[in-house]
Each structure stands twice: as C-alpha cells, then as structure tokens.
Design a protein around this motif. Structure first.
Motif, short mmCIF file in Angstrom:
data_model
loop_
_atom_site.label_atom_id
_atom_site.label_comp_id
_atom_site.label_asym_id
_atom_site.label_seq_id
_atom_site.Cartn_x
_atom_site.Cartn_y
_atom_site.Cartn_z
N LYS A 151 -15.11 -0.82 18.23
CA LYS A 151 -16.48 -1.36 18.19
C LYS A 151 -16.53 -2.78 18.75
O LYS A 151 -17.46 -3.15 19.46
N TYR A 152 -15.52 -3.58 18.43
CA TYR A 152 -15.45 -4.94 18.95
C TYR A 152 -15.38 -4.92 20.48
O TYR A 152 -16.10 -5.64 21.15
N GLU A 153 -14.47 -4.08 21.01
CA GLU A 153 -14.29 -4.02 22.47
C GLU A 153 -15.52 -3.46 23.18
O GLU A 153 -15.82 -3.87 24.30
N GLU A 154 -16.24 -2.55 22.55
CA GLU A 154 -17.48 -2.06 23.14
C GLU A 154 -18.50 -3.19 23.28
O GLU A 154 -19.23 -3.27 24.26
N LEU B 47 0.83 -1.20 0.00
CA LEU B 47 0.00 0.00 0.00
C LEU B 47 0.86 1.25 0.00
O LEU B 47 1.98 1.23 0.52
N ASN B 48 0.30 2.34 -0.51
CA ASN B 48 1.01 3.60 -0.35
C ASN B 48 0.71 4.14 1.04
O ASN B 48 -0.23 3.69 1.70
N PRO B 49 1.52 5.07 1.55
CA PRO B 49 1.34 5.54 2.93
C PRO B 49 -0.05 6.10 3.24
O PRO B 49 -0.57 5.87 4.33
N LYS B 50 -0.67 6.79 2.31
CA LYS B 50 -2.00 7.35 2.58
C LYS B 50 -3.05 6.26 2.71
O LYS B 50 -3.92 6.32 3.58
N HIS B 51 -2.97 5.24 1.85
CA HIS B 51 -3.92 4.14 1.98
C HIS B 51 -3.69 3.37 3.27
O HIS B 51 -4.65 2.93 3.92
N LEU B 52 -2.44 3.20 3.67
CA LEU B 52 -2.16 2.51 4.93
C LEU B 52 -2.74 3.28 6.11
O LEU B 52 -3.33 2.68 7.01
N LYS B 53 -2.62 4.59 6.09
CA LYS B 53 -3.15 5.39 7.19
C LYS B 53 -4.68 5.28 7.25
O LYS B 53 -5.26 5.21 8.33
N ARG B 54 -5.32 5.23 6.08
CA ARG B 54 -6.77 5.04 6.06
C ARG B 54 -7.13 3.66 6.60
O ARG B 54 -8.10 3.51 7.35
N LEU B 55 -6.37 2.64 6.21
CA LEU B 55 -6.60 1.29 6.71
C LEU B 55 -6.43 1.25 8.23
O LEU B 55 -7.24 0.64 8.94
N LEU B 56 -5.40 1.89 8.74
CA LEU B 56 -5.16 1.94 10.18
C LEU B 56 -6.36 2.54 10.91
O LEU B 56 -6.81 2.02 11.94
N ALA B 57 -6.92 3.62 10.37
CA ALA B 57 -8.07 4.27 11.01
C ALA B 57 -9.28 3.33 11.03
O ALA B 57 -9.99 3.24 12.04
N VAL B 58 -9.51 2.62 9.94
CA VAL B 58 -10.64 1.68 9.87
C VAL B 58 -10.43 0.53 10.86
O VAL B 58 -11.36 0.09 11.53
N LEU B 59 -9.19 0.03 10.95
CA LEU B 59 -8.90 -1.05 11.90
C LEU B 59 -9.09 -0.59 13.34
O LEU B 59 -9.65 -1.32 14.17
N GLN B 60 -8.62 0.62 13.66
CA GLN B 60 -8.79 1.15 15.01
C GLN B 60 -10.28 1.29 15.36
O GLN B 60 -10.70 0.95 16.46
N ASP B 61 -11.07 1.75 14.41
CA ASP B 61 -12.51 1.88 14.62
C ASP B 61 -13.13 0.50 14.83
O ASP B 61 -13.97 0.32 15.73
N GLY B 62 -12.72 -0.47 14.04
CA GLY B 62 -13.25 -1.83 14.19
C GLY B 62 -12.91 -2.44 15.54
O GLY B 62 -13.76 -3.09 16.17
#
Length: 94
Positions: free
Chosen positions: A78-81, A60-75
């Motif tokens: 939500k899982y832990e909630e 991935l390019n750095p911008k796509h990785l940062k977007r992926l990281l944000a989606v993973l953190q959100d997931g």
C-alpha cells in the motif's frame, strides 16, 4: 479446534502507556528462531559508535509471526502504491 482466536463479543479496548506510545527509532533488526518461537530484536546504531543498543525485543510464536509478516507485506504494498517503490541499496542497508 481452530487456532484462530474467536472475535470477542465486546469491542476490544487497547491501552498504551505514554512511554510506549512515544515509540523508539530503530535502524536495525535481528531475527532469531527456535522450533517454537521467533525473537525480534530492534536495535538503534549510532553512526561512528562501536556499540549498539537493543531498544525492544518481541517474542512471537511462528503462527503470529506469519500473520505479522502478511500484514507488513500488505502495508509495504500500500505504501509503494501511494508513494512509489522503496529502493534498497545493494548491501541492503538503506
């Protein structure tokens, strides 16, 4: 010029081949980066075996990785909630 892709006028139809849809179980990941890209290697390690196999590599390019990281953190949030905290061992393996 924005680097965010413009949403298509038509709904995006995503196809997935059967072998890809089955997925791969992995229990390790390695991340390497250069100035222009990140390489994620997803690996399966069998217990008591001296070798491991890369099951999938994603680049991935750095911008796509940062977007992926944000989606993973959100997931994970939500899982832990819903199910409670994910507890890691001190060595980070579990």
């Amino acid at each position: 010029m924005s680097d965010t892709p413009k949403p298509p006028d038509v709904p995006l139809q995503i196809q997935i081949d059967d072998d890809v849809a089955n997925g791969h179980y992995v229990n390790m990941a390695l991340v390497n980066q250069t100035e222009t890209e990140f390489t994620l290697d997803f690996i399966y390690i069998q217990p008591h075996q001296p070798r491991a196999k890369v099951r999938s590599r994603v680049i991935l390019n750095p911008k796509h990785l940062k977007r992926l990281l944000a989606v993973l953190q959100d997931g994970v949030s939500k899982y832990e909630e819903r199910f409670g905290p994910i507890v890691l061992s001190e060595d980070g393996r579990h």
